[in-house]
Write a protein that holds these residues in place. Structure first.
Motif, short mmCIF file in Angstrom:
data_model
loop_
_atom_site.label_atom_id
_atom_site.label_comp_id
_atom_site.label_asym_id
_atom_site.label_seq_id
_atom_site.Cartn_x
_atom_site.Cartn_y
_atom_site.Cartn_z
N VAL A 146 -20.40 -27.77 -15.60
CA VAL A 146 -20.42 -28.41 -16.91
C VAL A 146 -19.17 -28.01 -17.67
N ARG A 147 -18.54 -29.00 -18.28
CA ARG A 147 -17.31 -28.74 -19.04
C ARG A 147 -17.66 -28.55 -20.53
N PHE A 148 -17.29 -27.39 -21.07
CA PHE A 148 -17.54 -27.10 -22.46
C PHE A 148 -16.22 -27.13 -23.24
N THR B 285 -28.91 -25.75 -25.16
CA THR B 285 -30.03 -25.53 -24.24
C THR B 285 -30.70 -26.84 -23.88
N ASN B 286 -30.93 -27.70 -24.87
CA ASN B 286 -31.56 -29.01 -24.60
C ASN B 286 -30.67 -29.86 -23.69
N ALA B 287 -29.35 -29.84 -23.97
CA ALA B 287 -28.42 -30.64 -23.15
C ALA B 287 -28.40 -30.14 -21.71
N LEU B 288 -28.46 -28.82 -21.51
CA LEU B 288 -28.42 -28.28 -20.15
C LEU B 288 -29.73 -28.49 -19.42
N ARG B 289 -30.86 -28.40 -20.14
CA ARG B 289 -32.16 -28.48 -19.47
C ARG B 289 -32.62 -29.92 -19.24
N HIS B 290 -32.37 -30.79 -20.20
CA HIS B 290 -33.00 -32.11 -20.16
C HIS B 290 -32.01 -33.27 -20.01
N ALA B 291 -30.77 -33.10 -20.45
CA ALA B 291 -29.87 -34.26 -20.52
C ALA B 291 -29.04 -34.47 -19.27
N GLN B 292 -29.01 -33.45 -18.38
CA GLN B 292 -28.19 -33.54 -17.16
C GLN B 292 -26.73 -33.83 -17.52
N ALA B 293 -26.27 -33.18 -18.60
CA ALA B 293 -24.92 -33.44 -19.10
C ALA B 293 -23.89 -32.73 -18.25
N GLN C 272 -20.66 -32.71 -19.66
CA GLN C 272 -19.65 -32.39 -20.67
C GLN C 272 -20.37 -32.19 -22.01
N ILE C 273 -20.05 -31.09 -22.66
CA ILE C 273 -20.64 -30.78 -23.97
C ILE C 273 -19.50 -30.39 -24.90
N ASN C 274 -19.38 -31.12 -26.02
CA ASN C 274 -18.33 -30.88 -27.00
C ASN C 274 -18.96 -30.34 -28.29
N ILE C 275 -18.43 -29.21 -28.74
CA ILE C 275 -18.94 -28.59 -29.97
C ILE C 275 -17.78 -28.54 -30.97
N ARG C 276 -18.07 -29.02 -32.19
CA ARG C 276 -17.02 -29.05 -33.23
C ARG C 276 -17.63 -28.53 -34.53
N LEU C 277 -16.99 -27.52 -35.13
CA LEU C 277 -17.45 -26.95 -36.40
C LEU C 277 -16.25 -26.88 -37.34
N ILE C 278 -16.38 -27.54 -38.51
CA ILE C 278 -15.27 -27.63 -39.46
C ILE C 278 -15.79 -27.24 -40.84
N SER D 156 -20.95 -30.69 -35.15
CA SER D 156 -21.24 -31.79 -34.23
C SER D 156 -21.38 -31.23 -32.83
N ILE D 157 -22.49 -31.55 -32.15
CA ILE D 157 -22.72 -31.19 -30.74
C ILE D 157 -22.96 -32.49 -29.99
N GLN D 158 -22.06 -32.84 -29.08
CA GLN D 158 -22.13 -34.12 -28.38
C GLN D 158 -22.09 -33.87 -26.87
N ASP D 159 -22.97 -34.60 -26.16
CA ASP D 159 -22.98 -34.50 -24.69
C ASP D 159 -22.95 -35.89 -24.09
N ASN D 160 -22.70 -35.94 -22.77
CA ASN D 160 -22.65 -37.24 -22.06
C ASN D 160 -23.84 -37.39 -21.13
#
Length: 572
Positions: free
Chosen positions: A459-461, A489-497, A499-505, A515-519
């Motif tokens: 998984v690409r973070f 945790t939800n993206a890893l367990r249930h979404a089969q993602a 790529q996960i992008n995390i942005r905090l501004i 913003s937490i976005q996955d594919n």
């Protein structure tokens, strides 16, 4: 009787009066003229006869005077406006003037004769052997005056008829605009306020039409305004009622009937106290006292009782009803709005806020317990595991050559201790990242990303941090970290993602945007009951406790994006 006929009748009467006055003046002049003419004729006649008498005296050879006079009178004949009579010494009639033939066919009426007939004048002369009498006779002059008056009468009558006909025709022409005026007034009387008058040539009628049209526009505007007000009063959801100064209800709209259950015929004329629940009597008296003092009562939250006995939570607004002519208060206009739903919403919001505060308190206690548990695990269990590992290493070193079996078991204990130590650190990290208290949110997130990347190399973070994020405080740090932790945790367990992008501004205004976005496989938000998904529900509660907004945007096979915005007051 029409206006045209009345005006024509008035003009006719004025003409008759005028003609009567003129006739009176003419008759009066005729009387004076007749009298003057008769007097003049009598004087001339008497002078002429005196001359004959004198000549007879001076010339005796002519004969006796009465004979001379008789011969003269016979030759003289009729004398205008005079009647000459000659008597002898014994009173015998010798001569009488023949009747006048002038206008003998004229027969003046008796009233006319009496009007202009002058006083009769009689002149007598005694002559030798006789008596001469001269009597004024205005008959010819009267007949002549009557003839002239008759001609003037017929001329005036013709003029009168022609003038009346012309006046009647001209009045009809001039008053022709009155007909559309009357028609327009009749239409307006029947309720047609759109009727208007055309422009007229006469300035007076044109001004009347202009004023009428302005009045129609004003009435139409006022009627439309009154109709709109009536519709508002009728269709508004607020109960509207009018009370007189004695507190009796004089108006009751449909919303009041729906709210309180009383039909207008059931409540109009009754006291407003019928709606007052026990204990609110003083409030009613206070409101009426304020109204009488020309004061308003605005948005006063209170209660009223309906016909079925149920209490209604209402917001009351009252204003004085003022007589526009006298300026005195004659009653009260009162509107009531049912605020039961608002009260329920306020109570629900209050309970929700209490629940959120309780949830926040529970989360705070949970975090404290996690911190304590993590510290206990690190301080107590960590020391024991370290001691076990140390003892096992010592045993292994001392028994490697003499007792290889024991050394192998010791190495097994060392490996188990290392595994326990790594698992313990993972548990401590899950319970309470130590770096969060020591290094701040930024380093904690970087450390967490590194750990997740190590556990899930496929998984690409990506982590994008911007702004001053190291002085947010413990509450924001732990809540933002838990949101990121739960989302990943939800993206890893249930979404089969993959790529996960995390942005905090942190913006220049002080707000935080996360913003937490996955594919991953995504989900249908419309079919997801977020209140039963404790992960989403917990994140939402954390955000709302910080006065922020929480949104989830996801589509099937297109991934999921969680967006959190915390305003400056929540981030402070």
């Amino acid at each position: 009787m029409s206006l045209r006929f009345r005006l024509n009748l008035l003009i006719t009467l004025l003409l008759l009066v005028f003609m009567s006055v003129v006739g009176f003046v003419i008759i009066r002049g005729m009387k004076a003229s007749t009298q003057e003419g008769v007097e003049a004729a009598t004087r001339v006649t008497v002078q002429l006869l005196d001359t004959v008498i004198l000549s007879s005296y001076q010339n005796p050879e002519w004969g006796y005077t009465h004979e001379v006079m008789h011969r003269f009178l016979l030759s003289l004949g009729h004398v205008r406006s005079n009647e000459i009579i000659l008597y002898d010494l014994h009173g015998n009639l010798l001569f009488k003037s023949p009747p006048s033939k002038y206008r003998a066919d004229e027969n003046p009426p008796r009233w006319f004769v009496k009007l202009i007939e002058p006083e009769q004048e009689v002149v007598m002369r005694r002559i030798r052997f006789g008596m001469l009498v001269v009597v004024s006779n205005p008959g010819g002059a009267i007949r002549e005056a009557w003839s002239r008056l008759s001609n003037l009468f017929w001329i005036n009558l013709g003029f009168f008829v022609v003038l009346n006909a012309m006046v009647y025709w001209m009045l009809g022409r001039w008053l022709r605009p009155v007909e559309p005026m009357l028609k327009a007034i009749n239409q307006m009387e029947q309720g047609d306020l759109t009727v208007r008058l055309p422009e007229f040539k006469l300035p007076e009628f044109s001004k009347i039409a202009h004023n009428f049209n302005q009045m129609g526009e004003s009435l139409l505007a006022r009627t439309d305004e009154s109709r709109r007000l009536a519709l508002i009063v009728k269709q508004t959801a607020d109960a509207i009622m009018i009370h007189d100064l004695d507190g009796n209800i004089s108006f009751w709209n449909a919303a009041a009937q729906r709210m309180f259950g009383y039909a207008p015929e059931d409540i109009i004329g009754k006291s407003a106290a019928i709606l007052i629940p026990p204990g609110y009597e003083a409030e009613l008296e206070s409101n009426f006292a304020a109204i009488k003092q020309m004061q308003k009562v605005e948005n006063h939250d209170t209660q009223r009782v309906a016909r079925d006995g149920k209490l209604r939570d209402i917001s009351l607004t009252a204003a004085p009803l003022v007589d526009p002519h006298s300026g005195e208060v004659i009653g009260e206009i009162c509107s009531m709005r049912d605020i039961t739903e608002r009260k329920q919403a306020e109570e629900a919001a209050l309970r929700l806020e209490e629940n959120r505060q309780l949830t926040q308190l529970i989360q705070h206690h949970i975090e404290d317990e996690r911190r304590s548990l993590a510290r206990e695990l690190h301080d107590e269990l960590g020391q024991y595991v370290t001691a076990i590992k140390t003892f096992a290493v010592g045993i292994s070193n001392k028994t490697t050559e003499a007792m290889p079996d024991i050394a192998a078991n010791a190495q097994t204990i060392v490996a188990a201790a290392n595994h326990i130590y790594d698992g313990m650190h993972n548990i401590i990290r899950q319970l309470r990242p130590g770096s969060l208290d020591n290094l701040g949110l930024s380093e904690t997130l970087r450390d967490a990303i590194t750990n997740w990347q190590g556990q899930h190399p496929d998984v690409r973070f990506t982590l994008n941090l911007s702004g001053a994020l190291d002085d947010l405080g413990e509450t924001l740090n732990i809540n933002l970290f838990r949101i990121v932790q739960e989302s990943v945790t939800n993206a890893l367990r249930h979404a089969q993602a993959t790529q996960i992008n995390i942005r905090l501004i942190k913006t220049t205004e002080g707000a935080l945007q996360l913003s937490i976005q996955d594919n991953g496989v995504g989900m249908n938000i419309c079919n997801v009951d977020q209140s039963k998904h404790f992960g989403l529900l917990g994140m939402r509660e954390r955000v709302q406790a910080l006065h922020g907004t929480f949104n989830v945007d996801s589509l099937m096979e297109q991934g999921t994006q969680i967006m959190v915005t915390i305003p400056a007051r929540g981030a402070a």
